[in-house]
Enzyme design. Structure first.
Site, PDB file in Angstrom:
ATOM      1  N   HIS A   1     -12.262  24.169 -42.651  1.00  0.00           N
ATOM      2  CA  HIS A   1     -11.410  24.410 -41.485  1.00  0.00           C
ATOM      3  C   HIS A   1     -12.165  24.248 -40.184  1.00  0.00           C
ATOM      4  CE1 HIS A   1      -7.817  26.017 -43.441  1.00  0.00           C
ATOM      5  NE2 HIS A   1      -8.650  26.507 -44.339  1.00  0.00           N
ATOM      6  N   PRO A   2     -11.467  23.744 -39.171  1.00  0.00           N
ATOM      7  CA  PRO A   2     -12.050  23.783 -37.827  1.00  0.00           C
ATOM      8  C   PRO A   2     -11.916  25.189 -37.265  1.00  0.00           C
ATOM      9  CG  PRO A   2      -9.848  22.835 -37.736  1.00  0.00           C
ATOM     10  CD  PRO A   2     -10.165  23.078 -39.191  1.00  0.00           C
TER      11      PRO A   2
END
Length: 168
Positions: free
Chosen positions: A66-67
């Site tokens: 995930h960012p």
């Protein structure tokens, strides 16, 4: 893609599709091996069962995909669709003011320093202000509690993405 089409995919392709929903290879591999699913509800039930049987290393692998809130790419290589969905899920950040965006960025750094992984939240439908409030409240959690909270958020994200992946 329909559930029937998903069930008919070769295993390696099914696992690739599942990696769009969750960045844990163990989760995708196990889910791919549990096919065929007789209904979407059974698929979602299996997704949660598999998720909660994984170990923390597998959860961390998913988290790394995930960012951070407000960013567009995670720390590891993920399928393009993963990034598209992440950007859409975090669209509440598009309207964030400078002060809120800065506070989220600072909170992200504090969270990473405290827990050793990025802040994971199911951002779908949430404003930047809501995400900031959630982040600030979760910074108060002890590490053994927070890992479970983050894992529950990842599970929500995976299930929402399964809905996007398959025509329900």
């Amino acid at each position: 893609m329909t559930l029937t089409e998903f069930n008919a995919l070769p295993r390696y392709r099914a696992e690739g599709e599942l990696m769009k929903c969750c960045g844990s290879a163990a989760w995708a591999r196990t889910m791919g091996s549990r096919r065929p699913f007789v209904s979407f509800d059974r698929l979602l039930k299996a997704a949660s069962e598999v998720w909660w049987r994984l170990d923390q290393a597998d959860w961390m692998e998913a988290f790394r995909a995930h960012p951070q809130i407000g960013e567009r790419k995670g720390a590891v290589q993920t399928p393009k669709q993963f990034h598209v969905w992440s950007a859409h899920e975090q669209s509440g950040m598009d309207r964030a003011g400078v002060a809120v965006a800065s506070a989220l960025e600072e909170g992200d750094r504090e969270y990473l320093a405290k827990f050793g992984y990025i802040f994971i939240v199911c951002a779908t439908g949430r404003s930047a202000d809501e995400m900031l409030a959630i982040l600030q409240s979760r910074l108060l959690n002890p590490p053994d509690e927070e890992i479970r909270v983050a894992a529950a958020e990842q599970n929500k994200i995976s299930c929402l993405r399964l809905e996007k992946l398959l025509t329900v």
